[in-house]
Structures are given as structure tokens and as C-alpha cells.
Design an enzyme around this catalytic site. Structure first.
Site, PDB file in Angstrom:
ATOM      1  N   HIS A  21      -6.378   8.901  -1.314  1.00  0.00           N
ATOM      2  CA  HIS A  21      -5.503   8.277  -0.310  1.00  0.00           C
ATOM      3  C   HIS A  21      -4.323   7.541  -0.971  1.00  0.00           C
ATOM      4  CE1 HIS A  21      -5.155   5.722   3.604  1.00  0.00           C
ATOM      5  NE2 HIS A  21      -4.032   5.688   2.926  1.00  0.00           N
ATOM      6  N   GLU A  64       1.978  -0.008 -22.565  1.00  0.00           N
ATOM      7  CA  GLU A  64       2.197  -1.255 -21.822  1.00  0.00           C
ATOM      8  C   GLU A  64       1.113  -1.565 -20.782  1.00  0.00           C
ATOM      9  OE1 GLU A  64       5.868  -3.023 -21.545  1.00  0.00           O
ATOM     10  OE2 GLU A  64       5.216  -2.636 -23.598  1.00  0.00           O
ATOM     11  N   HIS A  70       1.148   5.758  -1.223  1.00  0.00           N
ATOM     12  CA  HIS A  70       0.432   6.997  -1.542  1.00  0.00           C
ATOM     13  C   HIS A  70       0.956   7.575  -2.853  1.00  0.00           C
ATOM     14  CE1 HIS A  70      -0.418   7.439   3.086  1.00  0.00           C
ATOM     15  NE2 HIS A  70      -1.026   6.395   2.538  1.00  0.00           N
ATOM     16  N   HIS A  90       0.857  -1.188   0.000  1.00  0.00           N
ATOM     17  CA  HIS A  90       0.000   0.000   0.000  1.00  0.00           C
ATOM     18  C   HIS A  90       0.885   1.226   0.000  1.00  0.00           C
ATOM     19  CE1 HIS A  90      -2.755   3.109   1.083  1.00  0.00           C
ATOM     20  NE2 HIS A  90      -2.190   3.295   2.249  1.00  0.00           N
TER      21      HIS A  90
HETATM   22  O1  2HA Z   1      -0.012   5.490   7.742  1.00  0.00           O
HETATM   23  O2  2HA Z   1      -0.640   4.610   4.791  1.00  0.00           O
HETATM   24  O3  2HA Z   1      -3.172   4.036   5.249  1.00  0.00           O
HETATM   25  C1  2HA Z   1       0.050   4.367   6.984  1.00  0.00           C
HETATM   26  C2  2HA Z   1      -0.964   4.438   5.939  1.00  0.00           C
HETATM   27  C3  2HA Z   1      -2.360   4.284   6.337  1.00  0.00           C
HETATM   28 ZN    ZN Z   2      -2.218   4.986   3.436  1.00  0.00          ZN
END
Ligand code: 2HA
Ligand code: ZN
Length: 279
Positions: A218, A177, A149, A147
Site C-alpha cells: 500500500h 545516509e 504510495h 501518507h
Molecule cells: O486514497 O491513500 O490510504 C487515499 C489513500 C488511502
Molecule cells: Zn493510501
């Protein structure tokens, strides 16, 4: 003995999976994706990978989970820590990373290494674990949830329609691509409070059919069979989003584009099947 000396002497720091986590988090931070404590990574490890470095019976502490993951019982993961800065992982891996084993009942994790000073695993552990369960049902070689940002993907969630089909088609058309790298397209959740079981179950549900799930305003969740695979997937989507934001901020706007037929030609040429509900 100082903490720095201890870090240098700890042989597990040289383990390929720890090095990969250190390298990936550093690259993510340098890409400007993981400001402050943003982002988290979890990487499913095989027992034979950790065995040269750790005794699985030497449990440092047990951390309760508020969501049961019995499907992952006895599985090992290396994860980033809650509140830890990706910028600092390379300097203090045993502070910022941890190696966990999910207990037999799936109600907690045993800490085997890292997360020093009573640190906790990533706040997004529900989304990570539920996504691992979801991806493992699709792909037995699945290993990594990431995950981050990603700046331009976030920017695009403010200016583009938040519809998975149209968002995917736009990304596919920004770089030749893209349709080859993520033929199943991206999923998009509604805006939600992060760190909750709800965003975890919804991310995991979308992970049944996609390896990329966008959290509007996010960031993004990506899945892969290796750190490189997950990272490569995310950076391809982020690159397409960057091109989209560049084109859209240019005064001449878009003068020409990849057509739907050209997307189909690409998919045929590379032997991938694009998501039939998207094209
Ligand atoms: O702080 O990215 O989604 C960590 C993160 C929460
Ligand atoms: Zn996050």
C-alpha cells in the site's frame, strides 16, 4: 464570480502553510507516489499562524469523528481532502485542502476553511490523528503526518521479507545516509484494510518508536517536525528501496554491500543511536 477568481483572491492561499501543502502534494504527485486520490497529509498549525487569515469563531461546518481525539482538543490542522487528487491541489487548494479545529470534546472537527462543496477530510484521518497523538508524546516539536504510495517501498514489500528488523537493515545498507536519517528504523504493519480505526491505532502504536511505518502493498506513513522533515524522511526510505529494487533486478546481483560494522561506524561518526533491537 467564478471559482478560479475566488481562489486567486483568497489571501490564505499565500499563507506559508498552504503554500507548503501545495508544494508537497505537487512534488509527491510528480514523484509518481500519489496516483489518483492516493496519499494524504495533515499538518498541525499554531493558532498564531492561522490568526492573520481566519477567525476561529467563523465555523463553516462541523464534521463528526467516529473516533474521539480529546488529546488534540482545540488544535488546528491543515489536511488534504478525502477523494481529492494531489495533482489538483495546486489548481484548487480550497477544494482539495481544509483547515480544521478539533472541538473541545474531541468528538468532531470544526471546518474553518476549504473542503468546498461538502468535501470531507482525508479517509485516513484516524491514522493521522492517532499518529499525531503518538508522536507529540515523543516530540513536542512534531507537526506533520504524511501518507503516500511510494512506488519502490511498495514494490519491496512484495519481494523482501516483511520483518521490520531485516527490512530496516536492508534499507540502511542501500544508501550510506539512511542510518543517519532514520536510526530508529522502520516499522511494518501486517496488511490491513485502510481508512479504519484499527489501522490507525496500530500505526500510532508503532509511531511511538518510529517515524516511518510501512503498510505492505500500500505505502508508507512518515512523521516530521515540518513538511520538509517528513518529506525528506520518506524520500530517503523510498530512494533506498529504489536502489534495492535496481540492484535486485540487475543480472549481476549484489557484488558487495555496506557491512554491519560500517553501519555502526556511520552511527558513531554522526552521533546517532541505531535501534538496538535492529542492530
Ligand atoms: O486514497 O491513500 O490510504 C487515499 C489513500 C488511502
Ligand atoms: Zn493510501
Amino acid at each position: 464570480m467564478t471559482v478560479i477568481q475566488k481562489t486567486k483572491e483568497d489571501p490564505i492561499i499565500k499563507a506559508p502553510f498552504v503554500q507548503e501543502m501545495m508544494e508537497a502534494t505537487t512534488n509527491m504527485w510528480r514523484n509518481g507516489w500519489d496516483e489518483r486520490n492516493g496519499g494524504n497529509v495533515s499538518y498541525l498549525l499554531k493558532e498564531e499562524e492561522i490568526q492573520p487569515y481566519l477567525d476561529k469563531n467563523q465555523i463553516l461546518r462541523t464534521i463528526a469523528l467516529d473516533f474521539p481525539v480529546v488529546e488534540l482538543a482545540n488544535q488546528y490542522f491543515i489536511v488534504t481532502g478525502s477523494g481529492k487528487y494531489f495533482k489538483n491541489v495546486i489548481k484548487s487548494p480550497n477544494d482539495c485542502l481544509g483547515i480544521l479545529c478539533v472541538t473541545e470534546d474531541g468528538n468532531s472537527v470544526d471546518l474553518l476553511w476549504g473542503l468546498e462543496g461538502d468535501a470531507k477530510p482525508t479517509s485516513e484521518l484516524p491514522s493521522h490523528f492517532m499518529s499525531h497523538i503518538s508522536r507529540l508524546k515523543q516530540d513536542p516539536n512534531h507537526r506533520v503526518i504524511m501518507h503516500t504510495h511510494t512506488t519502490n517501498v511498495i514494490a519491496m514489500t512484495f519481494t523482501h521479507e516483511l520483518n521490520a528488523k531485516s527490512f530496516t537493515k536492508t534499507l540502511w545498507k542501500m544508501c550510506t545516509e539512511c542510518i543517519v536519517v532514520f536510526p530508529e528504523g522502520v516499522a511494518i504493519l501486517p496488511w490491513m484494510v485502510p481508512g479504519t480505526d484499527l489501522i490507525g491505532t496500530q500505526t500510532a502504536a508503532e509511531m511511538a518508536e518510529h517515524r516511518l511505518v510501512i503498510w505492505p502493498h500500500h505505502g508508507i506513513f512518515g512523521a516530521g517536525e515540518s513538511i520538509d522533515d517528513a518529506f525528506g524522511l520518506i524520500e530517503t526510505a523510498e530512494k533506498a528501496a529504489q536502489v534495492y529494487m535496481l540492484v535486485n533486478s540487475h543480472q549481476s546481483g549484489m557484488q558487495q554491500a555496506i557491512t554491519d560494522q560500517e553501519l555502526i561506524d556511520l552511527a558513531n561518526a554522526f552521533g546517532v543511536i541505531p535501534n538496538p533491537s535492529y542492530i
